[in-house]
Motif scaffolding. Structure first.
Motif, short mmCIF file in Angstrom:
data_model
loop_
_atom_site.label_atom_id
_atom_site.label_comp_id
_atom_site.label_asym_id
_atom_site.label_seq_id
_atom_site.Cartn_x
_atom_site.Cartn_y
_atom_site.Cartn_z
N LEU A 150 0.82 -1.21 0.00
CA LEU A 150 0.00 0.00 0.00
C LEU A 150 0.86 1.26 0.00
CD1 LEU A 150 -2.73 1.51 0.29
CD2 LEU A 150 -2.44 1.32 2.77
N LEU A 151 1.93 1.23 0.76
CA LEU A 151 2.79 2.41 0.83
C LEU A 151 3.51 2.63 -0.50
CD1 LEU A 151 4.29 1.85 4.40
CD2 LEU A 151 2.25 3.16 3.74
N ARG A 152 3.93 1.57 -1.15
CA ARG A 152 4.53 1.71 -2.48
C ARG A 152 3.51 2.24 -3.49
NH1 ARG A 152 5.95 -2.97 -4.67
NH2 ARG A 152 5.32 -4.34 -2.96
N GLN A 153 2.28 1.81 -3.34
CA GLN A 153 1.24 2.31 -4.24
C GLN A 153 1.04 3.81 -4.06
OE1 GLN A 153 -2.11 -0.15 -3.18
NE2 GLN A 153 -1.15 -2.02 -4.00
N GLU A 154 1.07 4.27 -2.81
CA GLU A 154 0.90 5.71 -2.56
C GLU A 154 2.08 6.50 -3.12
OE1 GLU A 154 -0.17 7.07 1.29
OE2 GLU A 154 -2.02 5.89 1.35
N VAL A 155 3.29 6.00 -2.93
CA VAL A 155 4.47 6.67 -3.48
C VAL A 155 4.40 6.70 -5.00
CG1 VAL A 155 6.98 6.59 -3.70
CG2 VAL A 155 5.90 6.16 -1.47
N ALA A 156 4.01 5.58 -5.60
CA ALA A 156 3.91 5.52 -7.07
C ALA A 156 2.89 6.52 -7.59
CB ALA A 156 3.54 4.10 -7.50
N ALA A 157 1.74 6.63 -6.93
CA ALA A 157 0.72 7.59 -7.36
C ALA A 157 1.22 9.01 -7.27
CB ALA A 157 -0.54 7.41 -6.50
N ALA A 158 2.02 9.31 -6.24
CA ALA A 158 2.57 10.66 -6.08
C ALA A 158 3.60 10.96 -7.16
CB ALA A 158 3.19 10.80 -4.70
N ILE A 159 4.45 10.00 -7.49
CA ILE A 159 5.44 10.19 -8.56
C ILE A 159 4.72 10.42 -9.89
CG2 ILE A 159 7.24 9.04 -9.92
CD1 ILE A 159 8.10 7.63 -7.31
N GLU A 160 3.67 9.63 -10.12
CA GLU A 160 2.88 9.78 -11.35
C GLU A 160 2.26 11.17 -11.44
OE1 GLU A 160 -0.91 7.40 -13.25
OE2 GLU A 160 0.77 6.25 -12.41
N ASP A 163 5.16 13.79 -12.14
CA ASP A 163 5.82 13.75 -13.45
C ASP A 163 4.87 13.73 -14.64
OD1 ASP A 163 8.18 13.66 -12.05
OD2 ASP A 163 8.40 11.48 -12.20
N GLY A 164 3.60 13.39 -14.41
CA GLY A 164 2.68 13.28 -15.53
C GLY A 164 2.91 12.04 -16.37
N HIS A 165 3.56 11.04 -15.80
CA HIS A 165 3.82 9.77 -16.50
C HIS A 165 3.58 8.62 -15.53
CE1 HIS A 165 5.57 11.59 -20.11
NE2 HIS A 165 6.22 12.42 -19.31
N PRO A 166 3.20 7.45 -16.04
CA PRO A 166 2.92 6.31 -15.16
C PRO A 166 4.11 5.91 -14.30
CG PRO A 166 2.11 5.89 -17.39
CD PRO A 166 2.95 7.14 -17.46
N CYS A 167 3.80 5.41 -13.12
CA CYS A 167 4.81 4.84 -12.23
C CYS A 167 4.25 3.56 -11.65
CB CYS A 167 5.17 5.82 -11.11
SG CYS A 167 6.33 5.15 -9.89
N SER A 168 4.98 2.48 -11.81
CA SER A 168 4.52 1.19 -11.29
C SER A 168 5.09 0.95 -9.89
CB SER A 168 4.98 0.05 -12.21
OG SER A 168 4.75 -1.20 -11.60
N PRO A 169 4.25 0.55 -8.95
CA PRO A 169 4.77 0.18 -7.63
C PRO A 169 5.82 -0.92 -7.69
CG PRO A 169 2.37 0.35 -7.57
CD PRO A 169 2.78 0.44 -9.01
N ASP A 170 5.76 -1.75 -8.74
CA ASP A 170 6.74 -2.82 -8.88
C ASP A 170 8.14 -2.30 -9.17
OD1 ASP A 170 4.83 -4.75 -8.41
OD2 ASP A 170 4.40 -5.06 -10.55
N ASP A 171 8.24 -1.04 -9.62
CA ASP A 171 9.54 -0.43 -9.90
C ASP A 171 10.13 0.26 -8.68
OD1 ASP A 171 9.41 -1.22 -12.55
OD2 ASP A 171 8.53 0.66 -13.24
N LEU A 172 9.41 0.21 -7.56
CA LEU A 172 9.81 0.96 -6.36
C LEU A 172 10.32 0.04 -5.26
CD1 LEU A 172 6.88 3.53 -6.04
CD2 LEU A 172 9.23 4.04 -6.70
N SER A 304 12.16 16.15 -12.23
CA SER A 304 12.82 14.86 -12.07
C SER A 304 13.40 14.38 -13.39
CB SER A 304 11.82 13.82 -11.55
OG SER A 304 10.92 13.43 -12.58
N PHE A 305 14.45 13.58 -13.29
CA PHE A 305 15.00 12.97 -14.50
C PHE A 305 14.03 11.95 -15.10
CE2 PHE A 305 19.14 14.81 -13.46
CZ PHE A 305 19.64 15.06 -14.73
N LYS A 306 13.19 11.35 -14.26
CA LYS A 306 12.17 10.44 -14.78
C LYS A 306 11.26 11.18 -15.78
CE LYS A 306 8.83 7.13 -14.63
NZ LYS A 306 8.07 6.94 -13.38
#
Length: 511
Positions: A150-160, A163-172, A304-306
């Motif tokens: 759940l915490l990775r999902q929240e971080v991923a949503a914030a990165i997304e 940056d305006g681009h998808p972020c997968s929790p699996d990459d975190l 971000s560089f992402k």
């Protein structure tokens, strides 16, 4: 002599010989320590980490003397630790909402109190309940090695959202700060001394230390002080070509943005040039972005560089990038929580599995830190009970940091024999020292770099703890020191006065 007697005599001789060997071995063992500095891993012995070196050790001695009443002979009455970005040590207050949620997660019995929402804001209570429901056993239990889902999902949503681009929790990976990311990277990337990493000079000493620990080679590239600590792609190319000609396999490039210790904030055009350069040279890009919330200069912003990579389009879909963030800096300064994240993109699953294996060796990062990272990335929203206080606390801290940055860098730049670029971001000033020849000669006679000698003398005279530029790397023949601007607005004036008096006296004495 009978056969039995001969055998007995031979056995007796063997026992005597064995006892003699044991006595000799015991003597040798008694003479040779089991572990001493000569028989440890030479990489560990030779690694250096300037922000916690000789000067800090001396500062701790002074602080202990003052605390025990033995410091009456010192020319100062307290030690001010400007050597490291440790905001709360110097009086910065934590964010209320973060601490409320953390407190509830640490002691969930409070949530059973019928009056809990009279004690804590409703959104803090709801957040704590949501987090605890996703963490079997609570903060005292292990989580998945990558971190609580759940915490990775929240971080991923914030990165997304950022940056305006998808972020997968699996990459975190949720980590114990940004430092483990560097260790994972170096452990995985470096095969032997011929592998190198393109590293900025000046740099945060974590990179030089881990390169030494894991037997890699530091390939320096120098930031241009006269251009606001900017980067030049032509210079990068020269550095890579030179290293390769000398037999080094350059594997990656590190960029610290905003800069540490230099405080510059990269423009997007420079970031695109770096990404294009890394693609051209087949380098993994490592983006240290732990100061992303610390930008002060008008007209500057963090990107971000992402985002840069994704904005460049499908041609860069497989571009390898590792980004890192931390709860230790920003306006929250939760250094002791030891929490951060790394995002890994453009790297194949087999390598990501190695990162997972390394994370699994430590089982997981600390759970309270994981929660804190999620809170940093997912703070209260407009309309929620804690939003107004959160915004006020954030703006108060960042506004004050901006004023202190301007005040300190301006004061340093006005001194004779000192030049100091403005701090566009991060938490530090990195002034250049033009020291008298007599002073530099004195430093040489005692085996110190001139800026190390300067910082030690500053500590002895003022109690202000700083870090010599030689610990970060600098253009040969130049001298600098790093200081934070974290003391309170009242205290920073005292720091400035003390440094100014010390410096002027030194220049007068050695001119």
């Amino acid at each position: 002599m009978s056969i039995a007697a001969a055998a007995a005599a031979q056995q007796g001789h063997m026992h005597a010989s064995a006892e003699k060997v044991l006595r000799m071995s015991s003597t040798v063992a008694a003479m040779t320590p089991t572990v001493d500095v000569t028989n440890v891993n030479p990489n560990a012995r030779e690694a250096k980490y300037a922000v916690r070196g000789e000067i800090v050790a001396k500062a701790y001695e002074y602080a202990a003397d003052i605390a025990s009443g033995k410091g009456s002979n010192l020319p100062f009455d307290r030690v001010v630790y400007c050597n490291i970005g440790n905001p709360q040590q110097l009086g910065q207050k934590p964010v209320s909402f973060f601490r409320q949620v953390l407190a509830l997660c640490d002691y969930p019995d409070v949530l059973d109190n019928p009056k809990v929402e009279e004690l804590y804001p409703a959104d803090a209570v709801a957040r704590a309940r949501r987090y605890l429901a996703a963490i079997p056993g609570g903060v005292g239990a292990y989580s998945q090695s990558k971190g609580v889902a759940l915490l990775r999902q929240e971080v991923a949503a914030a990165i997304e959202k950022r940056d305006g681009h998808p972020c997968s929790p699996d990459d975190l990976f949720l980590t114990d700060g940004a430092s483990p990311t560097c260790h994972y990277l170096m452990k995985t990337l470096l095969r032997n001394k011929s592998d190198g990493v393109l590293t900025p000079m000046p740099q945060y000493p974590l990179y030089s230390a881990t390169l030494e620990l894991y037997d890699g080679s530091l390939v320096p590239y120098y930031l241009a002080e006269e251009k606001g600590w900017g980067m030049d792609v032509n210079h990068l190319k020269e550095c890579v070509d030179k290293a390769r000609a000398e037999g080094t396999v350059v594997r990656a490039m590190v960029v610290i943005n905003p800069g540490n210790p230099t405080g510059q904030v990269l423009d997007e055009a420079d970031q695109r040039a770096v990404v294009q350069f890394c693609k051209q040279e087949n380098l993994l890009l490592v983006a240290d972005e732990v100061y992303q919330d610390n930008v002060y200069r008008e007209g500057k912003k963090f990107t971000s560089f992402k985002k840069i990579v994704r904005d460049l389009g499908s041609e860069y879909a497989d571009f390898p990038l590792i980004s890192m963030h931390s709860v230790s800096k920003g306006f929250y300064g939760e250094c002791g929580r030891r929490a951060g994240y790394m995002e890994v993109i453009g790297i194949n699953e087999e390598v990501k599995d190695i990162f997972l294996k390394l994370a699994s060796v430590s089982l997981c990062s600390n759970i309270s830190g994981q929660i804190c990272m999620a809170l940093v990335m997912n703070p209260p929203k407009p309309g929620e009970p804690s939003y107004e206080l959160y915004e006020r606390e954030k703006n108060d801290v960042l506004g004050s940091l901006k004023r202190r940055a301007v005040r300190l860098t301006s004061a340093l730049d006005s001194l004779e024999g000192v030049s100091c670029n403005p701090a566009e971001g991060a938490l530090y000033a990195f002034p250049r020292l033009y020291l008298p020849d007599k002073f530099c000669a004195e430093a040489k006679t005692i085996g110190r770099e001139p800026d190390m000698h300067y910082c030690m003398k500053m500590l002895d005279a003022t109690g202000v703890v700083t870090v010599p530029g030689s610990g970060f790397g600098q253009v040969p023949g130049t001298h600098h020191f790093r200081t934070t601007f974290l003391p309170s607005e009242q205290d920073i004036e005292t720091v400035i006065t003390n440094i100014t008096t010390f410096h002027n006296n030194l220049m007068k004495e050695y001119s």
